[in-house]
Design an enzyme around this catalytic site. Structure first.
Site: not given
Ligand SMILES: Cc1cc2nc3c(=O)[nH]c(=O)nc-3n(C[C@H](O)[C@H](O)[C@H](O)COP(=O)(O)O)c2cc1C
Ligand SMILES: Cc1cc2nc3c(=O)[nH]c(=O)nc-3n(C[C@H](O)[C@H](O)[C@H](O)COP(=O)(O)OP(=O)(O)OC[C@H]3O[C@@H](n4cnc5c(N)ncnc54)[C@H](O)[C@@H]3O)c2cc1C
Ligand code: FES
Lengths: 312, 305
Positions: B69, B128, B243-244
């Site tokens: 968050a 978000c 995602g993941g």
């Molecule tokens: C620390 C962190 C910050 C994030 N900040 C944003 C953001 O500012 N804007 C956004 O669209 N997604 C944000 N996300 C979501 C990621 O872009 C992504 O959609 C999500 O983490 C799933 O992918 P992953 O499993 O590869 O992390 C954030 C994710 C993480 C872990």
């Protein structure tokens, strides 16, 4: 390493405070009954439940175990100072890079403020390897010379300085360090220095003003380590460069995740994360970090110049 | 192995894209990601005003994934536009510009300002999960709100492609994706994080100061793969599966579900900053072994068998 004891904790591990030591008006040490993993230079993210989470250097003092020492500077650190024995704090880590000790010889530690936190832990480990430790510790006044008696107990050679002259040199520790460096030209009697300071074509290296200042170590001093206000670190770096002293510095930047994904702690222009590639940075690599001593980024990511760099 | 792909007219050397909010704070951090072979990068979402984000803890891992968050910390659109220009000038790979706002009008305003930096694409973060108290419910929970947001931005977007980032929290993500496509979106990013909560039983409270957070990492992969699968059946525009994704196999799974490119965020934690190198190497190795010649050949293939 096996067993849960040495696992890295990426989810806050809640631990009750076992003991609180008041070090000075501004600094308290919190001791925990848990063998938290970590090496000198590394840090934990300390969760104050419901309030915030902040980075602090790890200390593992022999006979005490895992502890953190906190200077009260703002809201969270003041909140920490209000805590009592038995209250719970959460810890993630250990994070970041570690200091690297030479195999033998002598080292210099230049510490300002809570810079003594990682450096005290480093001093302890160095003494175990029978390395001589010269500590250049600076504080506003005598009472604020953190961990002085502990350092004396383990045989660290202390060169104190205070702003008010209540102990040691009246003035900055950087000055004491510089004096020490320039007044200790290489002595060619010592076998390690002899080996390290000979040119391949024979004959001694002439322009090494700092004794044993070679990667091989040996001699009076092999390496310097500095942690403290960035302006102090900058001066120490200049002295080390000018005198060919290998050194390491701990570079603090705003931390959020602590494990390398939020990008908050990246430095210009290389983008290295101070929670992963740092906070401990080698003097040679430091040359590539142009923002060192000039500016840092705040929690929003905005660049904030240091006061001494404001009108540049 | 040729891993190139074309994402809504934007050529990518390989299909890995740095997901928004991960590493994308400065030009330097983005260059560090580029050095590690990302095919494209997305900047941290930029909003109207400077925000410090929520109090820490804002990001941690709980074992099966990461929860965050961060609270949309960013420098604000005025500095953000300058920063974005700097990133675009400094990087060789495409820079996708993520943005957010509290209202549709403000979103269009932020997007319009960012347009001055001439980004190849703007990604509307309509999803978000961590700023409900400040900004109200996510647009991407609701097809109508999504339609309004996308069509407003499309009016001013010119040649800049408009990507829409969807939430797995939507009761029907396909309806939202279809609404975005109908309003002119050029691509969909599926998905953002999944809302969740983790409580520390010793201190008896949620760990995140914001209490709720978005889950990412391995825990959400099946949820997002399902989203990509269903969207692929329902829309014609390309999908960035996110995602993941930690391995080349994960990336290929998304491509077989129908993704054109893949977003990587938490993988930077799980595999290191060189996750992009590792994933592309692993993709190449898989394709070689299985006899695939291109990404195109694998796209949506799971729907055919
Ligand atoms: C620390 C962190 C910050 C994030 N900040 C944003 C953001 O500012 N804007 C956004 O669209 N997604 C944000 N996300 C979501 C990621 O872009 C992504 O959609 C999500 O983490 C799933 O992918 P992953 O499993 O590869 O992390 C954030 C994710 C993480 C872990
Ligand atoms: C790697 C590292 C190790 C540290 N080790 C120690 C230590 O052993 N003992 C100690 O007393 N202090 C240490 N600090 C500094 C400590 O984290 C700050 O003093 C503390 O976060 C201040 O919080 P606050 O709410 O009291 O003050 P604030 O008023 O919020 O902040 C005061 C200053 O602290 C710094 N700071 C605040 N939040 C953060 C954050 N999330 N990450 C990094 N810096 C921050 C900023 O420079 C800020 O200007 C360390 C910092 C880092 C990065
Ligand atoms: S605090 Fe270093 S990357 Fe997040």
């Amino acid at each position: 390493m096996t067993g849960t004891k040495h696992m890295k904790h990426d989810k806050p591990l809640a631990l009750p405070i076992k003991k609180i030591i008041t070090e000075s008006e501004r600094v308290k040490t919190f001791v925990f009954d848990y063998d938290f993993p970590g090496e000198p230079g590394q840090f934990v993210m300390c969760w104050i439940p419901g309030f915030d989470e902040k980075p602090f250097g790890i200390i593992k003092k022999d006979g005490f175990g895992f502890m953190i020492s906190v200077a009260a500077v703002g809201e969270s650190t003041k909140a920490l100072h209000m805590m009592e024995v038995g209250d719970m704090l959460g810890f993630r880590g250990p994070y970041g890079s570690t200091f690297n000790l030479p195999d033998f010889g002598s080292i210099a530690l230049v510490a300002g403020g809570y810079g003594m936190v990682p450096l005290s832990f480093l001093a302890q480990e160095a003494r175990k390897k029978d390395i001589d430790v010269h500590l250049f510790i600076g504080a506003r006044t005598k009472e604020e010379l953190l961990f002085k008696s502990w350092m004396e107990e383990i045989g660290v050679i202390i060169h104190p300085s205070t702003d008010d002259g209540s102990e040691g040199f009246k003035g900055f520790n950087v000055q004491v360090f510089e004096d020490f460096v320039t007044k200790h030209p290489p002595s060619f009697g010592h076998p390690h220095v002899e080996r390290a300071l000979r040119l391949p074509e024979g004959g001694p290296i002439k322009d090494l003003p700092f004794e044993g200042s070679t990667p091989q170590g040996g001699g009076m001093l092999s390496k310097a380590y500095t942690v403290g206000p960035e302006i102090m670190e900058m001066k120490v770096a200049e002295i080390c460069y000018a005198n060919n002293i290998p050194f390491e510095v701990s570079l603090e930047r705003y931390m959020k995740c602590g494990f390398g994904i939020c990008g908050q702690c990246c430095v210009d222009p290389v983008g290295w994360r101070m929670c992963v590639e740092g906070p401990v940075i080698d003097g040679e690599k430091l040359k590539q970090i142009s923002e060192f001593g000039k500016y840092h980024r705040t929690a929003s990511g905005k660049v904030e110049k240091y006061p001494w760099n404001k009108d540049k | 192995m040729n891993l190139s792909t074309n994402l809504a007219g934007i050529p990518l050397k390989n299909p890995t894209i740095l997901a928004s909010g991960v590493m994308g704070v400065s030009t330097s951090s983005m260059k560090f990601v580029q050095e590690n072979r990302a095919g494209a990068v997305t900047c941290k979402s930029i909003g109207h005003e400077e925000r410090k984000g929520h109090h820490n803890p804002t990001v941690y891992s709980w074992g099966q994934g990461i929860t965050n968050a961060v609270g949309l910390s960013n420098v604000g659109v005025d500095d953000g536009t300058v920063l974005l220009k700097e990133m675009i000038d400094a990087l060789e790979i495409p820079v996708i510009s993520s943005c957010f706002a509290d209202t549709v009008d403000n979103l269009a305003r932020v997007a319009e300002k960012l347009m001055a930096s001439k980004p190849v694409a703007i990604e509307l973060n309509l999803s978000c999960p961590n700023t409900e108290n400040d900004f109200g419910l996510m647009f991407a929970l609701d097809p109508e709100a999504t339609t309004r947001a996308v069509s407003q931005v499309k009016k001013i977007a010119g040649n800049t492609k408009v990507f829409v980032k969807l939430t797995p929290d939507a009761s029907n993500i396909v309806d939202v994706g279809k609404a975005a496509e109908a309003a002119g979106a050029d691509a969909l990013t599926a998905t953002n994080t999944l809302s969740g909560m983790i409580i520390d039983i010793h201190t008896k409270r949620p760990i995140l100061t914001n209490k709720f957070g978005g889950l990412s990492g391995p825990a959400i992969k099946p949820v997002s793969v399902r989203a990509v699968w269903n969207l692929y059946n329902a829309v014609k525009i390309p999908i960035i599966g996110t995602g993941g994704i930690n391995t080349g196999e994960d990336a290929i799974e998304y491509i077989m579900a129908g993704a054109t490119a893949v977003g990587i965020g938490s993988g930077v934690y799980y595999r290191g900053i060189d996750v992009f190198k590792k994933i592309t190497d692993e993709m190449s190795a898989f394709m070689e072994k299985e006899g695939y010649k291109s990404i195109e050949e694998m796209r949506g293939i799971a729907h055919k068998s």
